[in-house]
Design a protein around this motif. Structure first.
Motif, PDB file in Angstrom:
ATOM      1  N   GLU A  83      -7.852  -1.344 -42.637  1.00 38.84           N
ATOM      2  CA  GLU A  83      -8.051  -2.576 -41.876  1.00 38.84           C
ATOM      3  C   GLU A  83      -7.028  -3.609 -42.347  1.00 38.84           C
ATOM      4  O   GLU A  83      -6.560  -3.573 -43.491  1.00 38.84           O
ATOM      5  CB  GLU A  83      -9.470  -3.103 -42.067  1.00 38.84           C
ATOM      6  N   VAL A  84      -6.694  -4.539 -41.462  1.00 38.47           N
ATOM      7  CA  VAL A  84      -5.664  -5.536 -41.780  1.00 38.47           C
ATOM      8  C   VAL A  84      -6.031  -6.321 -43.035  1.00 38.47           C
ATOM      9  O   VAL A  84      -5.181  -6.568 -43.903  1.00 38.47           O
ATOM     10  CB  VAL A  84      -5.452  -6.489 -40.579  1.00 38.47           C
ATOM     11  N   ASP A  85      -7.293  -6.715 -43.163  1.00 37.82           N
ATOM     12  CA  ASP A  85      -7.714  -7.495 -44.326  1.00 37.82           C
ATOM     13  C   ASP A  85      -7.485  -6.739 -45.631  1.00 37.82           C
ATOM     14  O   ASP A  85      -7.234  -7.355 -46.675  1.00 37.82           O
ATOM     15  CB  ASP A  85      -9.193  -7.874 -44.214  1.00 37.82           C
ATOM     16  N   GLU A  86      -7.579  -5.419 -45.602  1.00 34.35           N
ATOM     17  CA  GLU A  86      -7.411  -4.644 -46.828  1.00 34.35           C
ATOM     18  C   GLU A  86      -5.961  -4.669 -47.303  1.00 34.35           C
ATOM     19  O   GLU A  86      -5.692  -4.684 -48.518  1.00 34.35           O
ATOM     20  CB  GLU A  86      -7.889  -3.214 -46.600  1.00 34.35           C
ATOM     21  N   VAL A  87      -5.017  -4.690 -46.374  1.00 30.62           N
ATOM     22  CA  VAL A  87      -3.614  -4.827 -46.739  1.00 30.62           C
ATOM     23  C   VAL A  87      -3.338  -6.254 -47.219  1.00 30.62           C
ATOM     24  O   VAL A  87      -2.663  -6.477 -48.225  1.00 30.62           O
ATOM     25  CB  VAL A  87      -2.703  -4.458 -45.563  1.00 30.62           C
ATOM     26  N   THR A  88      -3.894  -7.218 -46.498  1.00 36.63           N
ATOM     27  CA  THR A  88      -3.720  -8.618 -46.880  1.00 36.63           C
ATOM     28  C   THR A  88      -4.272  -8.881 -48.275  1.00 36.63           C
ATOM     29  O   THR A  88      -3.661  -9.612 -49.070  1.00 36.63           O
ATOM     30  CB  THR A  88      -4.409  -9.528 -45.846  1.00 36.63           C
TER      31      THR A  88
ATOM     32  N   THR B  12       5.823  -4.067 -54.121  1.00 29.06           N
ATOM     33  CA  THR B  12       5.564  -3.683 -52.737  1.00 29.06           C
ATOM     34  C   THR B  12       4.099  -3.331 -52.556  1.00 29.06           C
ATOM     35  O   THR B  12       3.409  -2.944 -53.499  1.00 29.06           O
ATOM     36  CB  THR B  12       6.376  -2.445 -52.280  1.00 29.06           C
ATOM     37  N   VAL B  13       3.640  -3.450 -51.321  1.00 33.88           N
ATOM     38  CA  VAL B  13       2.432  -2.759 -50.874  1.00 33.88           C
ATOM     39  C   VAL B  13       2.884  -1.676 -49.899  1.00 33.88           C
ATOM     40  O   VAL B  13       3.831  -1.868 -49.138  1.00 33.88           O
ATOM     41  CB  VAL B  13       1.402  -3.697 -50.206  1.00 33.88           C
ATOM     42  N   ASN B  14       2.208  -0.534 -49.958  1.00 33.57           N
ATOM     43  CA  ASN B  14       2.587   0.623 -49.143  1.00 33.57           C
ATOM     44  C   ASN B  14       1.382   1.085 -48.330  1.00 33.57           C
ATOM     45  O   ASN B  14       0.658   1.996 -48.739  1.00 33.57           O
ATOM     46  CB  ASN B  14       3.092   1.758 -50.043  1.00 33.57           C
ATOM     47  N   PRO B  15       1.155   0.460 -47.177  1.00 37.08           N
ATOM     48  CA  PRO B  15      -0.035   0.801 -46.392  1.00 37.08           C
ATOM     49  C   PRO B  15       0.110   2.116 -45.627  1.00 37.08           C
ATOM     50  O   PRO B  15       1.205   2.554 -45.279  1.00 37.08           O
ATOM     51  CB  PRO B  15      -0.157  -0.369 -45.394  1.00 37.08           C
ATOM     52  N   THR B  16      -1.042   2.713 -45.355  1.00 37.47           N
ATOM     53  CA  THR B  16      -1.126   3.783 -44.374  1.00 37.47           C
ATOM     54  C   THR B  16      -1.187   3.143 -42.978  1.00 37.47           C
ATOM     55  O   THR B  16      -0.928   1.938 -42.820  1.00 37.47           O
ATOM     56  CB  THR B  16      -2.378   4.645 -44.642  1.00 37.47           C
ATOM     57  N   VAL B  17      -1.492   3.916 -41.974  1.00 33.88           N
ATOM     58  CA  VAL B  17      -1.723   3.367 -40.636  1.00 33.88           C
ATOM     59  C   VAL B  17      -2.728   2.226 -40.754  1.00 33.88           C
ATOM     60  O   VAL B  17      -3.782   2.365 -41.386  1.00 33.88           O
ATOM     61  CB  VAL B  17      -2.270   4.439 -39.682  1.00 33.88           C
ATOM     62  N   THR B  18      -2.393   1.092 -40.172  1.00 33.36           N
ATOM     63  CA  THR B  18      -3.235  -0.106 -40.290  1.00 33.36           C
ATOM     64  C   THR B  18      -3.669  -0.550 -38.904  1.00 33.36           C
ATOM     65  O   THR B  18      -2.873  -0.551 -37.962  1.00 33.36           O
ATOM     66  CB  THR B  18      -2.462  -1.231 -41.004  1.00 33.36           C
ATOM     67  N   MET B  19      -4.920  -0.945 -38.795  1.00 29.11           N
ATOM     68  CA  MET B  19      -5.513  -1.237 -37.498  1.00 29.11           C
ATOM     69  C   MET B  19      -5.180  -2.633 -36.973  1.00 29.11           C
ATOM     70  O   MET B  19      -6.048  -3.447 -36.678  1.00 29.11           O
ATOM     71  CB  MET B  19      -7.019  -1.033 -37.562  1.00 29.11           C
ATOM     72  N   THR B  20      -3.878  -2.903 -36.876  1.00 30.86           N
ATOM     73  CA  THR B  20      -3.402  -4.029 -36.095  1.00 30.86           C
ATOM     74  C   THR B  20      -3.499  -3.646 -34.617  1.00 30.86           C
ATOM     75  O   THR B  20      -3.798  -2.498 -34.274  1.00 30.86           O
ATOM     76  CB  THR B  20      -1.942  -4.339 -36.440  1.00 30.86           C
TER      77      THR B  20
ATOM     78  N   GLY C 131       1.224  -9.885 -40.828  1.00 31.18           N
ATOM     79  CA  GLY C 131       1.833 -11.170 -41.143  1.00 31.18           C
ATOM     80  C   GLY C 131       1.009 -12.350 -40.676  1.00 31.18           C
ATOM     81  O   GLY C 131       0.848 -13.339 -41.403  1.00 31.18           O
ATOM     82  N   LYS C 132       0.473 -12.256 -39.473  1.00 33.04           N
ATOM     83  CA  LYS C 132      -0.362 -13.341 -38.955  1.00 33.04           C
ATOM     84  C   LYS C 132      -1.636 -13.470 -39.765  1.00 33.04           C
ATOM     85  O   LYS C 132      -2.038 -14.585 -40.148  1.00 33.04           O
ATOM     86  CB  LYS C 132      -0.699 -13.095 -37.480  1.00 33.04           C
ATOM     87  N   ASN C 133      -2.289 -12.362 -40.032  1.00 35.51           N
ATOM     88  CA  ASN C 133      -3.509 -12.378 -40.829  1.00 35.51           C
ATOM     89  C   ASN C 133      -3.247 -12.985 -42.192  1.00 35.51           C
ATOM     90  O   ASN C 133      -4.034 -13.801 -42.697  1.00 35.51           O
ATOM     91  CB  ASN C 133      -4.044 -10.953 -40.963  1.00 35.51           C
ATOM     92  N   LEU C 134      -2.132 -12.607 -42.802  1.00 42.20           N
ATOM     93  CA  LEU C 134      -1.784 -13.119 -44.122  1.00 42.20           C
ATOM     94  C   LEU C 134      -1.531 -14.624 -44.086  1.00 42.20           C
ATOM     95  O   LEU C 134      -2.003 -15.361 -44.967  1.00 42.20           O
ATOM     96  CB  LEU C 134      -0.545 -12.391 -44.646  1.00 42.20           C
TER      97      LEU C 134
ATOM     98  N   THR D 153       4.986  -6.023 -62.072  1.00 42.19           N
ATOM     99  CA  THR D 153       6.249  -6.188 -61.344  1.00 42.19           C
ATOM    100  C   THR D 153       6.936  -4.835 -61.242  1.00 42.19           C
ATOM    101  O   THR D 153       6.768  -3.958 -62.098  1.00 42.19           O
ATOM    102  CB  THR D 153       7.165  -7.229 -62.019  1.00 42.19           C
ATOM    103  N   GLY D 154       7.679  -4.650 -60.155  1.00 43.68           N
ATOM    104  CA  GLY D 154       8.352  -3.377 -59.910  1.00 43.68           C
ATOM    105  C   GLY D 154       7.415  -2.270 -59.468  1.00 43.68           C
ATOM    106  O   GLY D 154       7.783  -1.098 -59.509  1.00 43.68           O
ATOM    107  N   ALA D 155       6.222  -2.626 -59.022  1.00 50.13           N
ATOM    108  CA  ALA D 155       5.205  -1.628 -58.675  1.00 50.13           C
ATOM    109  C   ALA D 155       5.139  -1.407 -57.162  1.00 50.13           C
ATOM    110  O   ALA D 155       5.402  -2.318 -56.373  1.00 50.13           O
ATOM    111  CB  ALA D 155       3.836  -2.065 -59.186  1.00 50.13           C
ATOM    112  N   ASN D 156       4.772  -0.182 -56.793  1.00 53.55           N
ATOM    113  CA  ASN D 156       4.461   0.148 -55.403  1.00 53.55           C
ATOM    114  C   ASN D 156       2.959   0.384 -55.328  1.00 53.55           C
ATOM    115  O   ASN D 156       2.454   1.313 -55.960  1.00 53.55           O
ATOM    116  CB  ASN D 156       5.200   1.402 -54.937  1.00 53.55           C
ATOM    117  N   ILE D 157       2.243  -0.447 -54.597  1.00 52.10           N
ATOM    118  CA  ILE D 157       0.785  -0.375 -54.534  1.00 52.10           C
ATOM    119  C   ILE D 157       0.366   0.286 -53.224  1.00 52.10           C
ATOM    120  O   ILE D 157       0.457  -0.321 -52.148  1.00 52.10           O
ATOM    121  CB  ILE D 157       0.147  -1.777 -54.635  1.00 52.10           C
ATOM    122  N   PRO D 158      -0.081   1.553 -53.259  1.00 49.79           N
ATOM    123  CA  PRO D 158      -0.522   2.202 -52.023  1.00 49.79           C
ATOM    124  C   PRO D 158      -1.836   1.594 -51.518  1.00 49.79           C
ATOM    125  O   PRO D 158      -2.747   1.348 -52.306  1.00 49.79           O
ATOM    126  CB  PRO D 158      -0.739   3.663 -52.430  1.00 49.79           C
ATOM    127  N   VAL D 159      -1.899   1.341 -50.241  1.00 45.74           N
ATOM    128  CA  VAL D 159      -3.154   0.945 -49.578  1.00 45.74           C
ATOM    129  C   VAL D 159      -3.363   2.007 -48.510  1.00 45.74           C
ATOM    130  O   VAL D 159      -3.184   1.778 -47.321  1.00 45.74           O
ATOM    131  CB  VAL D 159      -3.044  -0.472 -48.967  1.00 45.74           C
TER     132      VAL D 159
END
Length: 244
Positions: A211-216, A176-184, A20-23, A231-237
């Motif tokens: 990495e955080v930037d990749e989710v952002t 949505t974005v659906n991240p894996t473990v993120t290096m915050t 959230g902060k990075n974004l 719209t209505g999509a789930n985007i895996p990161v």
């Protein structure tokens, strides 16, 4: 890809740390008027010292009425990121009522509450908008100790699809974005155990965490006009985790 949010007002929940902060900082660089929401004032103060142009709201999202009033006070909002979330990670047999209440209050009820206020105003103004709800790869697969967290993120995914269905006629997109473990900072701490981390990395084809930037980057794309037909999509990161 040229992206600008000039003239757009963007609300980011859970904006004082991590993704959230990075974004919030990135959106400000793209000329958005950013409103950062968090329940922790000291972290919001750190954020505004780093970027004084960011506006802040300090409110506990678990308080339904106070949150609604706080959002009404900063309308209009053109773009919304429901990023706030909690993770109560316990084995299924150890899950408590408190785990359930906290997790669903923050991870689901707050999305409904904040989005209702923002969307009603979008519709009144007859403007198109974009909403991104931050989910997780845990919404799509079973992980040890993630029973309540995964259930809440699964709810985020289907809520997002339902919102997209109902709001599409108003030109409001919801994804949505659906991240894996993120290096915050929290992610680094939670996955500092090498054995635990390696077990997860073995399931990620790209062989690393996000990495955080990749989710952002994914969130910014979904907020922008470059994703105008999505719209209505789930985007895996997730580096391919869900492909295995």
């Amino acid at each position: 890809m040229n992206i600008s949010f000039d003239g757009k007002r963007v609300l980011v929940t859970g904006a004082s740390r991590g993704i959230g902060k990075n974004l919030a900082l990135r959106l400000s660089k793209y000329n958005a008027t950013v409103i950062a929401l968090s329940k922790t004032k000291k972290y919001l103060d750190i954020l505004t010292k780093q970027e004084p142009n960011i506006q802040t709201i300090c409110v506990d999202l678990r308080n339904w009425q106070e949150t609604r009033q706080a959002i009404k006070n900063i309308l209009p909002i053109d773009l919304l990121v429901n990023n706030a979330g909690v993770a109560c990670l316990n084995p299924f047999l150890s899950v408590t009522p408190e785990d359930c209440d906290l997790t669903f209050d923050v991870n689901i009820k707050s999305i409904i509450n904040v989005s209702q206020v923002v969307v009603e105003n979008m519709i009144e103004r007859k403007v198109a908008g974009s909403i991104v709800n931050v989910s997780s790869q845990a919404s799509c697969c079973a992980l040890n100790d993630h029973a309540v967290y995964s259930a809440s993120k699964g709810a985020v995914d289907i809520l997002t699809k339902t919102m997209a269905l109902e709001l599409g006629s108003h030109k409001i997109r919801v994804n949505t974005v659906n991240p894996t473990v993120t290096m915050t900072d929290m992610g680094k701490l939670g996955w500092s155990d090498e054995t635990k981390a390696q077990q997860m990395l073995n399931k990620i084809p790209l062989g690393r965490f996000a990495e955080v930037d990749e989710v952002t980057d994914a969130i910014i794309f979904l907020l922008s006009n470059h994703s105008s037909m999505i719209t209505g999509a789930n985007i895996p990161v997730d580096g391919g985790f869900l492909a295995t």
